[in-house]
Write a protein that holds these residues in place. Structure first.
Motif, PDB file in Angstrom:
ATOM      1  N   GLU A 368       0.866  -1.173   0.000  1.00 29.26           N
ATOM      2  CA  GLU A 368       0.000   0.000   0.000  1.00 29.26           C
ATOM      3  C   GLU A 368       0.904   1.224   0.000  1.00 29.26           C
ATOM      4  O   GLU A 368       1.863   1.304   0.777  1.00 29.26           O
ATOM      5  N   VAL A 369       0.614   2.169  -0.904  1.00 26.00           N
ATOM      6  CA  VAL A 369       1.520   3.310  -1.062  1.00 26.00           C
ATOM      7  C   VAL A 369       0.765   4.634  -1.039  1.00 26.00           C
ATOM      8  O   VAL A 369      -0.428   4.692  -1.337  1.00 26.00           O
ATOM      9  N   ALA A 370       1.492   5.695  -0.660  1.00 29.58           N
ATOM     10  CA  ALA A 370       0.968   7.058  -0.802  1.00 29.58           C
ATOM     11  C   ALA A 370       1.490   7.581  -2.132  1.00 29.58           C
ATOM     12  O   ALA A 370       2.691   7.516  -2.396  1.00 29.58           O
ATOM     13  N   ILE A 371       0.586   8.062  -2.977  1.00 28.42           N
ATOM     14  CA  ILE A 371       1.022   8.600  -4.264  1.00 28.42           C
ATOM     15  C   ILE A 371       0.614  10.057  -4.369  1.00 28.42           C
ATOM     16  O   ILE A 371      -0.283  10.520  -3.666  1.00 28.42           O
ATOM     17  N   SER A 372       1.292  10.788  -5.247  1.00 32.42           N
ATOM     18  CA  SER A 372       0.956  12.202  -5.397  1.00 32.42           C
ATOM     19  C   SER A 372       1.180  12.594  -6.845  1.00 32.42           C
ATOM     20  O   SER A 372       1.791  11.859  -7.618  1.00 32.42           O
ATOM     21  N   ARG A 373       0.680  13.761  -7.183  1.00 34.28           N
ATOM     22  CA  ARG A 373       1.085  14.380  -8.435  1.00 34.28           C
ATOM     23  C   ARG A 373       1.948  15.538  -8.023  1.00 34.28           C
ATOM     24  O   ARG A 373       1.482  16.500  -7.450  1.00 34.28           O
ATOM     25  N   ARG A 374       3.220  15.436  -8.311  1.00 32.38           N
ATOM     26  CA  ARG A 374       4.162  16.481  -7.904  1.00 32.38           C
ATOM     27  C   ARG A 374       3.985  17.705  -8.759  1.00 32.38           C
ATOM     28  O   ARG A 374       3.247  17.697  -9.726  1.00 32.38           O
TER      29      ARG A 374
END
Ligand code: AMP
Ligand code: ZN
Length: 660
Positions: A368-374
């Motif tokens: 399980e991961v935290a993702i973002s749009r940088r």
């Protein structure tokens, strides 16, 4: 004390309102004592004659103890959300797209995106009639009684305007800190405290909290003469009526991306020191007629865009990790995740850059991961939230050709230059838009050409017998004619385009432009320079030692030299057309900087070639040594600098005349 006449009530109320505003702005007109005296006088009169109380009376600023519930009110103007961007690049894309939709010239304003409570103020003939929260955008809560306690909201205007005004209610950071410290149950942030306050049942309670408001939008319906034509005019009108406006306002044209980027950078730096919270910037089309033309989707207007400082995050699961081989042989690991919404887009594939990054994250399949749009819009895995056990390990072989992968620096490479993934990648880059631009050679066509063994590299495209494709499904007369035509057209592209399309690392459009500016007018000349006198290129502003080193290794590689030879043999030109003797000295002694975009010189290097061919020099930055600035459409900071230095500014038309 004598009774007040209706006229006197009116003028006393007016005076008090002015005094309240002045006081709120920190420049009181009268002493507190005098103010209280006038205030009490009006209040007493209103108590004795409630029927004479004006709807916009200043006595409401202290609120009443009457309990108000908040009836719903349907908005009569659209109260939409904003489309979001997370990088200046996304803002530029929106600007370019918007500019294309109109023939009018496009100017956009930039404002701070206040992180407060959205409110709509409805004025009728100059009197505040209603203050309504945004609610769901269609219906909001009528909080008029509470909003009337805000000292900075004008209850009555100088002009009999009927309009809706949008703005944001907020609590200054310092007031928040002060108030929150006294609360038993403190609020998480100023926004929440402001929201809690505005929903208080007793407006007297609201009056104790120094809520402020900035307004940023006016929908004027009458009088006709006052309807503004532009956003700036609307803001000016609001200011003239005593509304509080956020002092930070930028103004841009789509060509001036640098200035816009500088504004974004400046605001990012200012943000922590501001007295109020902002979470981004809002870009808006200035021309109101153009706004109407652009319209809105159900969710947001097309004439505005919010740039957000923070990229949104989401949680999801890694379902697969695979590797992709690019045109240079570089191998990139990619994660496929359970589709997740991040800032309005669905993310499924996320680049993991390289093995070191995967190891740093400790990432494995199933995690399980935290993702973002940088800021750069590209989705990224920020961290592993829940690890499943094994960290993913890099496969040893190329998935496309089974050669053993090599680790060079941080990245893995497939060392096989005949690797189908690399071949296809190079071809796709070569024929792509902005490069050789061969539209008929889409990915599927390339796939067929490569798998049929007709094309192994870009030079093969020019000797390929497309007739051999007859009979292959999808390759009829029309398609074959289009291929021939596309390739024939590509033969005529200037050598600068060809050079930048070869896919030699570092040798992109930018570097080609710099080289041409430095007088390098053919592939052979470039090779010779790199072999005999590479240091001379370091004198070119914009070419550093690292670039030069890469260029030397990559361009002088036998594969590239061989390719150039075959392209030349196939009839493509790897040099600028020769100068005619009469022209060749006409610009001797001049030093040119070229900026903006041109109709007749596209790419810009075509103009630079003309200058160099006439013995002029081209530089990439304006300095004291520069003599001429060739300024095309959208010239920005260079133009300003050149004007400051008193350089000769030459337009495209003048330039053409000069060349003749
Ligand atoms: P969002 O709710 O995230 O879609 O963002 C849209 C909201 O930003 C609007 O409804 C306003 O409440 C708020 N906003 C804050 N500052 C501005 C501004 N200068 N211009 C327009 N909207 C703003
Ligand atoms: Zn390979």
């Amino acid at each position: 004390m004598p009774e007040l006449t209706p006229d006197e009530v009116h003028s006393l109320a007016r005076t008090l309102l002015d005094q309240q505003v002045a006081y709120a702005q920190g420049r009181p007109l009268v002493s507190d004592l005098e103010y209280d005296r006038l205030f009490d006088r009006l209040k007493a009169h209103e108590e004795a004659h409630p029927e004479q109380k004006l709807t916009w009376s200043p006595t409401q600023r202290v609120g009443s103890d009457l309990s108000a519930d908040f009836p719903e009110f349907s908005h009569t103007v659209p109260v939409l959300s904003l489309d979001k961007a997370y990088s200046p690049a996304e803002v530029f894309t929106w600007l370019a797209k918007t500019a294309k939709l109109t023939s009018r010239s496009l100017t956009v304003t930039a404002e701070q995106k206040m992180d407060g409570l959205s409110l709509v103020l409805y004025y009728k003939e100059g009197v505040l009639e209603r203050a309504v929260t945004r609610g769901d955008g269609t219906k909001g809560n009528d909080v008029t009684g509470n909003v009337k306690t805000l000292a900075t909201v004008p209850l009555r205007l100088n002009l009999p305007l009927t309009m809706a005004v949008r703005g944001e209610v907020f609590l200054p950071k310092s007031d928040f800190a002060h108030l929150n410290a006294q609360l038993e149950e403190p609020y998480a942030n100023p926004r929440n405290l402001a929201a809690g306050t505005l929903r208080r049942v007793k407006s007297a309670e609201v009056a104790k909290v120094p809520l402020k408001m900035f307004v940023y939008e006016a929908f004027v319906s009458s009088p006709e003469a006052q309807i503004p034509q532009s956003h700036r005019a609307a803001l000016d009108l609001l200011a003239s009526q005593g509304f509080p406006l956020n002092p930070h306002l930028g103004l841009f044209e789509p060509e001036h991306n640098l200035e816009l980027e500088a504004f974004v950078a400046e605001q990012t730096v200012l943000r922590p020191g501001l007295e109020w919270e902002i979470d981004g910037l809002v870009f808006k089309v200035d021309d109101l007629a153009l706004r109407d033309e652009l319209g809105a989707t159900g969710h947001h207007p097309r004439w505005a865009l919010a740039y957000k400082f923070e990229s949104p995050q989401a949680r999801t699961f890694v379902e697969e990790i695979f590797i992709q081989v690019g045109r240079t042989g570089r191998v990139t690991p990619v994660a496929r995740v359970k589709p997740a919404q991040v800032g309005g887009t669905t993310v499924t594939f996320i680049t993991l850059h390289n093995n070191a990054n995967i190891e740093t994250l400790g990432l494995g399949i199933g995690d399980e991961v935290a993702i973002s749009r940088r800021g750069d819009v590209i989705p990224a895995v920020e961290e592993v939230l829940e690890h499943q056990g094994t960290v993913w390990s890099f496969p040893p072989l190329c998935p496309d050709c089974s050669w053993e992968l090599e680790l060079r620096g941080a990245h893995h490479f497939c060392p096989n230059s005949a690797c189908p993934a690399q071949v296809k990648g190079k071809l796709a880059f070569f024929v792509g838009r902005g490069q050789m631009d061969i539209e008929s050679l889409g990915p599927e066509t390339l796939e067929v050409l490569v798998s049929q063994g007709l094309v192994r590299d870009v030079a093969d495209l020019f000797t390929c017998d497309f007739e051999a494709l007859r009979g292959v499904p999808g390759f009829g007369d029309k398609k074959i004619a289009a291929l021939k035509e596309g390739v024939a057209l590509a033969r005529t592209r200037p050598f600068t385009t060809l050079l930048a399309s070869l896919g030699v690392p570092e040798l992109g459009k930018k570097l080609v432009e710099l080289l041409v500016g430095a007088g390098v007018l053919s592939f052979n000349q470039l090779v010779e320079t790199l072999l005999q006198n590479p240091e001379s290129l370091l004198e070119v502003h914009g070419i550093g030692a690292k670039t030069l080193e890469t260029l030397k290794t990559e361009l002088l590689a036998p594969a590239v030299l061989g390719l150039a030879q075959r392209l030349q043999a196939a009839g493509l030109s790897l040099e600028a057309p020769p100068p005619t003797a009469a022209q060749s000295q006409s610009l001797l002694g001049t030093v040119w900087c070229v900026t903006g975009s041109f109709v007749g010189f596209n790419p810009r290097s075509l103009a630079e070639e003309e200058i160099v061919r006439r013995s002029g020099k081209v530089v990439s930055a304006v300095s004291g040594k520069t003599t001429h600035l060739l300024a095309g459409a959208g010239a920005g900071s260079k133009l300003e600098k050149a004007q400051g230095l008193g350089l000769r500014i030459v337009s495209e038309d003048e330039f053409i005349t000069l060349l003749q």
